[in-house]
Design an enzyme around this catalytic site. Structure first.
Site, mmCIF file in Angstrom:
data_model
loop_
_atom_site.group_PDB
_atom_site.id
_atom_site.type_symbol
_atom_site.label_atom_id
_atom_site.label_comp_id
_atom_site.label_asym_id
_atom_site.label_seq_id
_atom_site.Cartn_x
_atom_site.Cartn_y
_atom_site.Cartn_z
ATOM 1 N N ARG A 1 0.812 -1.220 0.000
ATOM 2 C CA ARG A 1 0.000 0.000 0.000
ATOM 3 C C ARG A 1 0.845 1.269 0.000
ATOM 4 O O ARG A 1 0.427 2.303 -0.501
ATOM 5 C CB ARG A 1 -0.875 0.041 1.242
ATOM 6 C CG ARG A 1 -1.767 -1.127 1.435
ATOM 7 C CD ARG A 1 -2.523 -0.957 2.723
ATOM 8 N NE ARG A 1 -3.115 0.369 2.776
ATOM 9 C CZ ARG A 1 -4.220 0.724 2.156
ATOM 10 N NH1 ARG A 1 -4.886 -0.163 1.458
ATOM 11 N NH2 ARG A 1 -4.687 1.948 2.248
ATOM 12 N N PRO B 1 -8.678 3.742 3.544
ATOM 13 C CA PRO B 1 -8.856 4.630 2.389
ATOM 14 C C PRO B 1 -7.723 5.655 2.287
ATOM 15 O O PRO B 1 -6.966 5.845 3.241
ATOM 16 C CB PRO B 1 -10.184 5.332 2.678
ATOM 17 C CG PRO B 1 -10.374 5.240 4.148
ATOM 18 C CD PRO B 1 -9.664 3.993 4.606
ATOM 19 N N VAL B 2 -7.620 6.311 1.142
ATOM 20 C CA VAL B 2 -6.594 7.367 0.979
ATOM 21 C C VAL B 2 -7.256 8.708 0.665
ATOM 22 O O VAL B 2 -6.671 9.570 0.032
ATOM 23 C CB VAL B 2 -5.541 6.985 -0.100
ATOM 24 C CG1 VAL B 2 -4.657 5.848 0.381
ATOM 25 C CG2 VAL B 2 -6.193 6.646 -1.427
ATOM 26 N N ASP B 3 -8.488 8.863 1.143
ATOM 27 C CA ASP B 3 -9.241 10.090 0.867
ATOM 28 C C ASP B 3 -8.542 11.350 1.385
ATOM 29 O O ASP B 3 -8.648 12.422 0.781
ATOM 30 C CB ASP B 3 -10.657 9.985 1.468
ATOM 31 C CG ASP B 3 -10.623 9.703 2.968
ATOM 32 O OD1 ASP B 3 -10.006 8.705 3.365
ATOM 33 O OD2 ASP B 3 -11.189 10.504 3.741
ATOM 34 N N GLN B 4 -7.801 11.224 2.487
ATOM 35 C CA GLN B 4 -7.143 12.416 3.038
ATOM 36 C C GLN B 4 -5.944 12.844 2.192
ATOM 37 O O GLN B 4 -5.640 14.034 2.097
ATOM 38 C CB GLN B 4 -6.693 12.163 4.485
ATOM 39 C CG GLN B 4 -7.814 11.794 5.420
ATOM 40 C CD GLN B 4 -8.883 12.882 5.510
ATOM 41 O OE1 GLN B 4 -8.574 14.049 5.752
ATOM 42 N NE2 GLN B 4 -10.128 12.513 5.266
ATOM 43 N N ASP C 1 1.113 -0.857 15.530
ATOM 44 C CA ASP C 1 2.029 -1.851 14.945
ATOM 45 C C ASP C 1 2.687 -2.741 15.997
ATOM 46 O O ASP C 1 3.408 -3.675 15.649
ATOM 47 C CB ASP C 1 3.115 -1.153 14.100
ATOM 48 C CG ASP C 1 2.538 -0.552 12.824
ATOM 49 O OD1 ASP C 1 1.357 -0.800 12.526
ATOM 50 O OD2 ASP C 1 3.278 0.181 12.130
ATOM 51 N N ILE D 1 -6.901 2.312 16.000
ATOM 52 C CA ILE D 1 -6.461 2.843 14.697
ATOM 53 C C ILE D 1 -7.089 2.081 13.529
ATOM 54 O O ILE D 1 -7.617 2.692 12.598
ATOM 55 C CB ILE D 1 -4.911 2.813 14.576
ATOM 56 C CG1 ILE D 1 -4.265 3.544 15.764
ATOM 57 C CG2 ILE D 1 -4.461 3.407 13.235
ATOM 58 C CD1 ILE D 1 -4.505 5.044 15.838
ATOM 59 N N ARG E 1 7.922 -9.038 4.462
ATOM 60 C CA ARG E 1 7.682 -7.655 4.032
ATOM 61 C C ARG E 1 8.376 -6.681 4.969
ATOM 62 O O ARG E 1 8.814 -5.623 4.545
ATOM 63 C CB ARG E 1 6.175 -7.336 4.112
ATOM 64 C CG ARG E 1 5.381 -7.587 2.881
ATOM 65 C CD ARG E 1 3.978 -7.033 3.073
ATOM 66 N NE ARG E 1 4.037 -5.637 3.454
ATOM 67 C CZ ARG E 1 3.187 -5.020 4.262
ATOM 68 N NH1 ARG E 1 2.172 -5.658 4.789
ATOM 69 N NH2 ARG E 1 3.319 -3.745 4.552
HETATM 70 C C1 LIG Z 1 4.082 2.458 5.488
HETATM 71 C C2 LIG Z 1 3.611 2.968 6.798
HETATM 72 O O1 LIG Z 1 4.148 3.924 7.323
HETATM 73 N N1 LIG Z 1 2.625 2.292 7.390
HETATM 74 C C3 LIG Z 1 2.164 2.705 8.678
HETATM 75 C C4 LIG Z 1 1.170 3.821 8.498
HETATM 76 O O2 LIG Z 1 0.127 3.346 7.664
HETATM 77 P P1 LIG Z 1 -0.892 4.397 7.028
HETATM 78 O O3 LIG Z 1 -0.173 5.658 6.764
HETATM 79 O O4 LIG Z 1 -1.563 3.706 5.903
HETATM 80 O O5 LIG Z 1 -1.893 4.604 8.221
HETATM 81 P P2 LIG Z 1 -2.656 5.962 8.569
HETATM 82 O O6 LIG Z 1 -1.925 6.678 9.634
HETATM 83 O O7 LIG Z 1 -2.891 6.691 7.289
HETATM 84 O O8 LIG Z 1 -4.049 5.425 9.094
HETATM 85 C C5 LIG Z 1 -4.634 5.849 10.322
HETATM 86 C C6 LIG Z 1 -6.135 5.705 10.216
HETATM 87 O O9 LIG Z 1 -6.636 6.689 9.333
HETATM 88 C C7 LIG Z 1 -7.450 6.110 8.326
HETATM 89 N N2 LIG Z 1 -7.256 6.907 7.086
HETATM 90 C C8 LIG Z 1 -5.990 7.203 6.676
HETATM 91 C C9 LIG Z 1 -5.786 7.944 5.526
HETATM 92 C C10 LIG Z 1 -6.898 8.394 4.798
HETATM 93 O O10 LIG Z 1 -6.782 9.044 3.754
HETATM 94 N N3 LIG Z 1 -8.144 8.079 5.250
HETATM 95 C C11 LIG Z 1 -8.362 7.348 6.383
HETATM 96 O O11 LIG Z 1 -9.503 7.071 6.758
HETATM 97 C C12 LIG Z 1 -6.944 4.682 8.214
HETATM 98 O O12 LIG Z 1 -7.885 3.812 7.628
HETATM 99 C C13 LIG Z 1 -6.632 4.364 9.666
HETATM 100 O O13 LIG Z 1 -7.809 3.989 10.320
HETATM 101 O O14 LIG Z 1 0.657 4.220 9.778
HETATM 102 C C14 LIG Z 1 -0.069 3.177 10.465
HETATM 103 C C15 LIG Z 1 -0.598 3.759 11.755
HETATM 104 O O15 LIG Z 1 0.419 4.079 12.607
HETATM 105 C C16 LIG Z 1 0.854 1.982 10.696
HETATM 106 O O16 LIG Z 1 0.083 0.933 11.209
HETATM 107 C C17 LIG Z 1 1.512 1.524 9.395
HETATM 108 O O17 LIG Z 1 2.523 0.599 9.692
HETATM 109 C C1 LIG Z 2 0.725 -2.040 8.692
HETATM 110 C C2 LIG Z 2 2.026 -1.998 8.405
HETATM 111 O O1 LIG Z 2 2.571 -1.694 7.215
HETATM 112 P P1 LIG Z 2 1.833 -1.182 5.885
HETATM 113 O O2 LIG Z 2 1.301 0.175 6.171
HETATM 114 O O3 LIG Z 2 2.957 -1.144 4.900
HETATM 115 O O4 LIG Z 2 0.747 -2.173 5.564
HETATM 116 C C3 LIG Z 2 3.051 -2.271 9.447
HETATM 117 O O5 LIG Z 2 4.235 -1.924 9.226
HETATM 118 O O6 LIG Z 2 2.702 -2.844 10.483
#
Ligand SMILES: CC(=O)N[C@H]1[C@@H](OP(=O)(O)OP(=O)(O)OC[C@H]2O[C@@H](n3ccc(=O)[nH]c3=O)[C@H](O)[C@@H]2O)O[C@H](CO)[C@@H](O)[C@@H]1O
Ligand SMILES: C=C(OP(=O)(O)O)C(=O)O
Length: 417
Positions: A92, A122-125, A304, A326, A396
């Site tokens: 991702r 999602p990546v809406d943000q 994590d 989270i 990974r």
């Molecule tokens: C590669 C990387 O660094 N991965 C880490 C990153 O994942 P990642 O960056 O994907 O996680 P986020 O901090 O974005 O997610 C936090 C929460 O926000 C939500 N969300 C996020 C973005 C968005 O556009 N919309 C939305 O709804 C997510 O679904 C989740 O519930 O931070 C997570 C939270 O510490 C960690 O578990 C992951 O290991």
């Molecule tokens: C959830 C993790 O990674 P990723 O965001 O790459 O899925 C993680 O490192 O625990």
């Protein structure tokens, strides 16, 4: 698919070298797209996700040389501004090319990641933030398609704290015209490490490590050398392992300062900890005590580490209440831990774990990265043999995990398929 065969019941004693952080290295590799000059990186962990990111960058036209933990990258000119579904679906974090591509080349086409084992994610943000910076951005045929002549600074307040969202927007904003303020920004050490690399490349960033990051855009960035921060999650995982098995381990090349909440919980569980600037020694000579915790954004207890501390609770004395705040589905390991005799009840985001005197080895299946690590910890503490299947998840994000554990006394064999 490779498996791990673990014979449990051995204590862990000796020294382990901690690797560079996956979650810092991934955005930093993507930051190479922001300049035509060379980026020289050290302490890059040898992981599947790093290989995937390098393949993604290479198919875009980035050249790189890799030697052990050193990687040199140069994105002089690109052949493609696209991240295909085949790579994004396996990792991702590929979404992290979106901000840099848009900032430097004015366009990007990045496959939309789907949901994954731990939640919808999602990546809406990311999209909302890039739109605020002036990008014309839409979803087309499963891709995020974005264009902008030059991004323009803006104040962006994300609806929730997002780690890769903050990183993507920070990388977009460094080349934007004018000032960008990221409010409700993530404070994770990996975000800070990315900001420090960007500053070395000529970016003007202040406030990283706080929830308000201020970025003054510059015309161009140049090359830089950078050493990736130590992996706090790998560190925490090995500490949970020794707390579960007993023993005495010294973790070298780590950063205790990034592990406050985790170390507090492990101390509560009865692990004796000594720390220096870049090392942690963990000693355990009795059964752990159950410790409850809630996951939140940094500097609170990290999601994590949830599965690994849960594995420790499975063999602890007493009952622990865990709340996962989270991700909505990050309890996939529970079903597998129960197969080893763990006593866990789940109700929505809450898990109640009552420790048992001994887990018993079983065949279990890894479902995601940290779930896999929790099964390894459980297997090390269990009686008899545990087979952890589908360990590609583990590969990974953990560098030679079984070799590092075997070097301190664990009995783990990788069975190649
Ligand atoms: C590669 C990387 O660094 N991965 C880490 C990153 O994942 P990642 O960056 O994907 O996680 P986020 O901090 O974005 O997610 C936090 C929460 O926000 C939500 N969300 C996020 C973005 C968005 O556009 N919309 C939305 O709804 C997510 O679904 C989740 O519930 O931070 C997570 C939270 O510490 C960690 O578990 C992951 O290991
Ligand atoms: C959830 C993790 O990674 P990723 O965001 O790459 O899925 C993680 O490192 O625990």
């Amino acid at each position: 698919m490779d498996k791990l065969l673990i014979t449990g019941g051995r204590s862990l004693n000796g020294e382990i070298a901690i690797s560079g952080a996956k979650n810092a290295a991934l955005p930093i590799l993507c930051a190479s797209l922001l300049s035509a000059d060379t980026l020289e990186l050290d302490n890059v962990p040898e992981l599947k996700d790093i290989g995937t990111t390098l393949s993604l960058l290479q198919q875009m036209g980035v050249s790189f040389e890799r030697s052990g933990h050193q990687v040199k990258l140069q994105a002089a000119q690109l052949d493609s501004l696209e991240a295909p579904y085949e790579l994004v679906k396996t990792m991702r974090a590929s979404i992290l090319v979106l901000g840099p591509l848009l900032a430097r080349f004015g366009q990007a086409r990045v496959s939309l990641p789907g949901g994954c084992a731990i939640g919808q994610r999602p990546v809406d943000q990311h999209i909302k933030g890039l739109a605020a910076l002036g990008a014309d951005i839409r979803i087309e045929h499963g891709f995020v398609v974005a264009q902008a002549k030059r991004l323009k600074g803006a104040t962006i307040r994300t609806d929730m704290v997002t780690v890769t969202g903050t990183e993507n927007l920070m990388m977009a904003a460094v080349l934007a015209e004018g000032q960008t303020i990221l409010e409700n920004a993530a404070r994770e050490p990996e975000v800070t490490d990315l900001a420090e690399l960007l500053i070395k490349m000529g970016a003007r960033i202040e406030g990283h490590g706080t929830d308000r990051i201020v970025i003054d855009g510059v015309e161009r960035l140049h090359g830089a050398s950078h050493r990736i921060v130590p992996d706090r999650i790998e560190t925490g995982t090995f500490l949970c392992a020794v707390a579960a098995t007993g023993g005495d381990i010294m973790l070298k090349g780590t950063a205790p300062v990034t592990l406050g909440a985790v170390l507090d919980k492990l101390r509560e569980a009865g692990l004796t900890l000594e720390t220096g600037p870049d090392w942690i020694r963990g000693t355990m000579n009795h059964r752990p005590r159950a410790v409850g915790f809630r996951t939140y954004e940094y500097p609170a207890f990290p999601t994590d580490m949830q599965a690994q501390l849960m594995a420790l609770n499975c063999v602890a004395e007493g009952t622990a209440v865990i709340v996962e705040n989270i991700f909505e589905n990050r309890y996939m390991h529970v079903q597998e831990l129960r197969r080893m005799g763990a006593n866990i009840d789940i109700d929505g985001p809450t898990a109640v774990v009552t420790g048992v005197a001994r887990l018993s080895g079983a065949k279990v299946m890894a479902t995601d990265l940290r779930a896999s690590a929790s099964l390894v910890i459980a297997g090390l503490a269990a009686e008899g043999e545990t087979t952890v299947e589908r360990i590609y998840h583990l590969d990974r994000g953990y560098e030679r995990m079984e070799d590092k554990l075997c070097a301190v006394g664990a009995d783990i064999r990788r069975i190649k398929d």
